[in-house]
Motif scaffolding. Structure first.
Motif, PDB file in Angstrom:
ATOM      1  N   UNK A 142       0.862  -1.181   0.000  1.00  0.00           N
ATOM      2  CA  UNK A 142       0.000   0.000   0.000  1.00  0.00           C
ATOM      3  C   UNK A 142       0.897   1.230   0.000  1.00  0.00           C
ATOM      4  N   UNK A 143       0.500   2.267  -0.730  1.00  0.00           N
ATOM      5  CA  UNK A 143       1.253   3.533  -0.750  1.00  0.00           C
ATOM      6  C   UNK A 143       0.274   4.700  -0.743  1.00  0.00           C
ATOM      7  N   UNK A 144       0.686   5.786  -0.079  1.00  0.00           N
ATOM      8  CA  UNK A 144      -0.122   7.002   0.026  1.00  0.00           C
ATOM      9  C   UNK A 144       0.721   8.158  -0.486  1.00  0.00           C
ATOM     10  N   UNK A 145       0.166   9.003  -1.352  1.00  0.00           N
ATOM     11  CA  UNK A 145       0.968  10.108  -1.902  1.00  0.00           C
ATOM     12  C   UNK A 145       1.122  11.227  -0.876  1.00  0.00           C
ATOM     13  N   UNK A 146       1.890  12.253  -1.245  1.00  0.00           N
ATOM     14  CA  UNK A 146       2.344  13.257  -0.273  1.00  0.00           C
ATOM     15  C   UNK A 146       1.218  14.087   0.329  1.00  0.00           C
ATOM     16  N   UNK A 147       0.122  14.315  -0.413  1.00  0.00           N
ATOM     17  CA  UNK A 147      -0.971  15.125   0.140  1.00  0.00           C
ATOM     18  C   UNK A 147      -2.189  14.279   0.510  1.00  0.00           C
ATOM     19  N   UNK A 148      -1.986  12.966   0.615  1.00  0.00           N
ATOM     20  CA  UNK A 148      -3.040  12.033   1.047  1.00  0.00           C
ATOM     21  C   UNK A 148      -4.261  12.050   0.124  1.00  0.00           C
ATOM     22  N   UNK A 149      -4.047  12.309  -1.151  1.00  0.00           N
ATOM     23  CA  UNK A 149      -5.186  12.357  -2.080  1.00  0.00           C
ATOM     24  C   UNK A 149      -5.291  11.103  -2.949  1.00  0.00           C
ATOM     25  N   UNK A 150      -4.203  10.326  -3.030  1.00  0.00           N
ATOM     26  CA  UNK A 150      -4.201   9.111  -3.851  1.00  0.00           C
ATOM     27  C   UNK A 150      -3.631   7.962  -3.026  1.00  0.00           C
ATOM     28  N   UNK A 151      -4.264   6.812  -3.123  1.00  0.00           N
ATOM     29  CA  UNK A 151      -3.803   5.606  -2.444  1.00  0.00           C
ATOM     30  C   UNK A 151      -3.661   4.499  -3.479  1.00  0.00           C
ATOM     31  N   UNK A 152      -2.562   3.752  -3.379  1.00  0.00           N
ATOM     32  CA  UNK A 152      -2.324   2.603  -4.250  1.00  0.00           C
ATOM     33  C   UNK A 152      -2.384   1.328  -3.428  1.00  0.00           C
ATOM     34  N   UNK A 153      -2.895   0.263  -4.034  1.00  0.00           N
ATOM     35  CA  UNK A 153      -2.923  -1.043  -3.377  1.00  0.00           C
ATOM     36  C   UNK A 153      -2.529  -2.103  -4.400  1.00  0.00           C
ATOM     37  N   UNK A 154      -1.506  -2.897  -4.055  1.00  0.00           N
ATOM     38  CA  UNK A 154      -1.091  -3.998  -4.913  1.00  0.00           C
ATOM     39  C   UNK A 154      -1.920  -5.227  -4.589  1.00  0.00           C
ATOM     40  N   UNK A 155      -2.813  -5.589  -5.475  1.00  0.00           N
ATOM     41  CA  UNK A 155      -3.746  -6.697  -5.254  1.00  0.00           C
ATOM     42  C   UNK A 155      -3.391  -7.830  -6.206  1.00  0.00           C
ATOM     43  N   UNK A 156      -2.641  -8.811  -5.692  1.00  0.00           N
ATOM     44  CA  UNK A 156      -2.039  -9.842  -6.537  1.00  0.00           C
ATOM     45  C   UNK A 156      -1.235  -9.160  -7.639  1.00  0.00           C
ATOM     46  N   UNK A 157      -1.543  -9.406  -8.911  1.00  0.00           N
ATOM     47  CA  UNK A 157      -0.765  -8.831 -10.008  1.00  0.00           C
ATOM     48  C   UNK A 157      -1.219  -7.418 -10.381  1.00  0.00           C
ATOM     49  N   UNK A 158      -2.324  -6.977  -9.824  1.00  0.00           N
ATOM     50  CA  UNK A 158      -2.918  -5.695 -10.213  1.00  0.00           C
ATOM     51  C   UNK A 158      -2.555  -4.600  -9.217  1.00  0.00           C
ATOM     52  N   UNK A 159      -2.595  -3.364  -9.712  1.00  0.00           N
ATOM     53  CA  UNK A 159      -2.468  -2.191  -8.839  1.00  0.00           C
ATOM     54  C   UNK A 159      -3.767  -1.412  -8.938  1.00  0.00           C
ATOM     55  N   UNK A 160      -4.447  -1.286  -7.805  1.00  0.00           N
ATOM     56  CA  UNK A 160      -5.671  -0.493  -7.758  1.00  0.00           C
ATOM     57  C   UNK A 160      -5.324   0.926  -7.322  1.00  0.00           C
ATOM     58  N   UNK A 173      -8.810   3.631 -11.126  1.00  0.00           N
ATOM     59  CA  UNK A 173      -8.029   3.018 -12.203  1.00  0.00           C
ATOM     60  C   UNK A 173      -7.533   1.647 -11.755  1.00  0.00           C
ATOM     61  N   UNK A 174      -7.290   0.765 -12.721  1.00  0.00           N
ATOM     62  CA  UNK A 174      -6.745  -0.561 -12.459  1.00  0.00           C
ATOM     63  C   UNK A 174      -5.575  -0.781 -13.419  1.00  0.00           C
ATOM     64  N   UNK A 175      -4.389  -1.037 -12.884  1.00  0.00           N
ATOM     65  CA  UNK A 175      -3.169  -1.169 -13.689  1.00  0.00           C
ATOM     66  C   UNK A 175      -2.742  -2.634 -13.716  1.00  0.00           C
ATOM     67  N   UNK A 176      -2.428  -3.152 -14.909  1.00  0.00           N
ATOM     68  CA  UNK A 176      -2.169  -4.584 -15.046  1.00  0.00           C
ATOM     69  C   UNK A 176      -0.908  -4.904 -15.841  1.00  0.00           C
ATOM     70  N   UNK A 177       0.150  -4.114 -15.659  1.00  0.00           N
ATOM     71  CA  UNK A 177       1.394  -4.337 -16.409  1.00  0.00           C
ATOM     72  C   UNK A 177       2.277  -5.423 -15.788  1.00  0.00           C
ATOM     73  N   UNK A 178       2.116  -5.702 -14.503  1.00  0.00           N
ATOM     74  CA  UNK A 178       2.982  -6.686 -13.841  1.00  0.00           C
ATOM     75  C   UNK A 178       2.540  -8.110 -14.183  1.00  0.00           C
ATOM     76  N   UNK A 198       7.758  -6.243  -8.150  1.00  0.00           N
ATOM     77  CA  UNK A 198       6.893  -7.416  -8.161  1.00  0.00           C
ATOM     78  C   UNK A 198       7.665  -8.723  -8.027  1.00  0.00           C
ATOM     79  N   UNK A 199       6.915  -9.794  -8.111  1.00  0.00           N
ATOM     80  CA  UNK A 199       7.353 -11.147  -7.785  1.00  0.00           C
ATOM     81  C   UNK A 199       8.542 -11.628  -8.606  1.00  0.00           C
ATOM     82  N   UNK A 200       8.559 -11.368  -9.880  1.00  0.00           N
ATOM     83  CA  UNK A 200       9.604 -11.904 -10.751  1.00  0.00           C
ATOM     84  C   UNK A 200      10.741 -10.919 -11.009  1.00  0.00           C
ATOM     85  N   UNK A 201      10.908  -9.970 -10.116  1.00  0.00           N
ATOM     86  CA  UNK A 201      12.040  -9.066 -10.196  1.00  0.00           C
ATOM     87  C   UNK A 201      11.811  -7.826 -11.028  1.00  0.00           C
ATOM     88  N   UNK A 202      10.600  -7.630 -11.499  1.00  0.00           N
ATOM     89  CA  UNK A 202      10.316  -6.477 -12.358  1.00  0.00           C
ATOM     90  C   UNK A 202      10.006  -5.231 -11.537  1.00  0.00           C
TER      91      UNK A 202
END
Length: 440
Positions: A142-160, A173-178, A198-202
């Motif tokens: 989980x990551x929170x940006x500097x002004x607490x307006x955006x939160x990221x969550x790594x959910x298995x292979x996806x980033x929400x 948004x849903x990011x699926x590059x990993x 991520x898991x495989x070193x990327x």
């Protein structure tokens, strides 16, 4: 003789020396002015009467003009030099005081702007139950940006990607590059970018485009196994990553691309934790090989070198600098957090304290980086099924203020940079939970 008296006496000596220098400087000003006065008495050099009358006129007015300009330069330059001298006196006195305090091992209070003095009253982080959201997939970062307006969550292979507004998380948004499970997430503070591992070193560098959407900017594929830990320098010019492939890699930005410029091979097992000091010239790492490495860079142009190896009895995954000369280390599932301090004479670190912390579980204990929140002088320490919130007071003592028992060891999360929010995911609740700071 106490520290303040020593500093005062040394400061007086420095003041005396610099005042002598200032007198010499004033004497130089006087000699320059006397020279300029003589210059105005020198008769003008006769100029032949020819077609160069214009040159003659320039020469006749040049000497008084030079004197006027020079006097103006002295008038403006002198107060600037005098101000610089006074600043040097104050800076030297401050440095002497800090050195004496370090040598006598007197704990420094945290220095904060006078308008934002640290309030050391009791506090608690309360769960905002109505704000929690269900998250059935494993959420290992989980990551929170500097002004607490955006939160990221790594959910298995996806980033929400969530918008965080009025303490409500709304997925945008849903990011699926990993290709493997996301294990690390780090926001950059100066740019609209973040980094995921991520898991495989990327490792992927993400940027926000003109449509306010996150897009993949660059993929870094030098590691071969799990990315366990990653830190970004304050100037965001380099990234450091640690992996199950036993290596620490240094990535430097060149022409808007990050390139691997150095690899540390001193660990013989998985690299589990990384932390940079405030000056950004010293890195600490901990590994599955029961080893802590102190890695230093002496100048901007030189490579990083291992300057100390500390053998520990029990490996740990969490390590964190507290300023420049102190760091904390959590041996896996042990009931104590270790504090290491640097000896001012030999520049070597040694364990000086053990702080009681709760664990409550004897199984695996994976990612959840240890943090030091400067604005609240707070160490965030995940250990077993507990998250321990430990305050460093003005005497340098570490005191556990709150321990949150999640009832399971699979806990992942991060505290916001300002210390206002603690966001976590745990396997028992299968929720992304929000806790908010309340001062008692």
């Amino acid at each position: 003789m106490n520290t303040q008296s020593i500093v005062s006496q040394l400061g007086d000596k420095i003041q005396e020396c610099l005042e002598g220098f200032q007198q010499e400087l004033d004497s130089s000003y006087s000699r320059i002015e006397a020279f300029l006065d003589q210059l105005s008495l020198i008769p003008n050099t006769p100029v032949p009467q020819n077609n160069d009358n214009f040159v003659s006129q320039v020469i006749q007015i040049s000497q008084p003009l030079i004197q006027i300009l020079a006097n103006q330069v002295i008038h403006e330059l002198k107060p600037l030099i005098n101000l610089n001298i006074q600043e040097q006196i104050q800076q030297t006195q401050l440095q002497l005081q800090q050195q004496l305090i370090q040598k006598q091992k007197i704990s420094q209070p945290i220095i904060i702007d006078h308008q934002h003095q640290l309030n050391l009253k009791s506090f608690t982080y309360n769960l905002l139950q109505s704000k929690s959201i269900k998250q059935s997939e494993n959420c290992q970062a989980i990551a929170i940006n500097k002004d607490n307006s955006i939160v990221l969550a790594g959910c298995n292979k996806l980033i929400k990607v969530f918008k965080f507004q009025q303490e409500i998380l709304k997925q945008t948004q849903l990011l699926n590059e990993h290709t493997g499970d996301v294990t690390t997430l780090n926001f950059m503070q100066k740019q609209n970018q973040f980094v995921s591992g991520s898991q495989y070193g990327q490792i992927i560098i993400w940027s926000m485009n003109e449509n306010i959407q996150w897009v993949c900017q660059q993929k870094l594929n030098a590691h071969s196994q799990y990315i366990n830990c990653l830190v970004i320098s304050n100037n965001e010019q380099f990234i450091i990553s640690g992996s199950n492939d036993k290596t620490i890699k240094f990535w430097y930005q060149q022409c808007q691309q990050f390139l691997c410029q150095q690899t540390i091979l001193d660990h013989t097992q998985n690299v589990e934790g990384l932390s940079l000091n405030d000056l950004q010239n010293r890195l600490i790492s901990c590994g599955y090989d029961n080893l802590i490495l102190i890695i230093e860079r002496l100048s901007q142009d030189q490579k990083w070198n291992v300057v100390q190896r500390i053998q520990v009895q029990q490996f740990g995954r969490r390590i964190c600098f507290i300023g420049d000369n102190v760091f904390t280390f959590q041996p896996t599932l042990k009931q104590h957090m270790h504090v290491y301090e640097m000896n001012s004479t030999n520049k070597q670190y040694s364990k000086t304290k053990e702080i009681d912390v709760k664990s409550g579980y004897n199984g695996c204990d994976y990612w959840f980086p240890q943090q030091f929140i400067k604005k609240k002088s707070l160490v965030v320490n995940k250990n077993g099924q507990n998250v321990n919130l430990i305050r460093k007071n003005q005497n340098g003592d570490f005191i556990t203020q709150q321990s949150i028992d999640f009832g399971h060891n699979n806990i992942y999360g991060q505290m916001s940079e300002d210390g206002e929010y603690l966001m976590t995911w745990d396997e028992k609740s299968k929720e992304i939970q929000i806790r908010k700071y309340y001062q008692e």
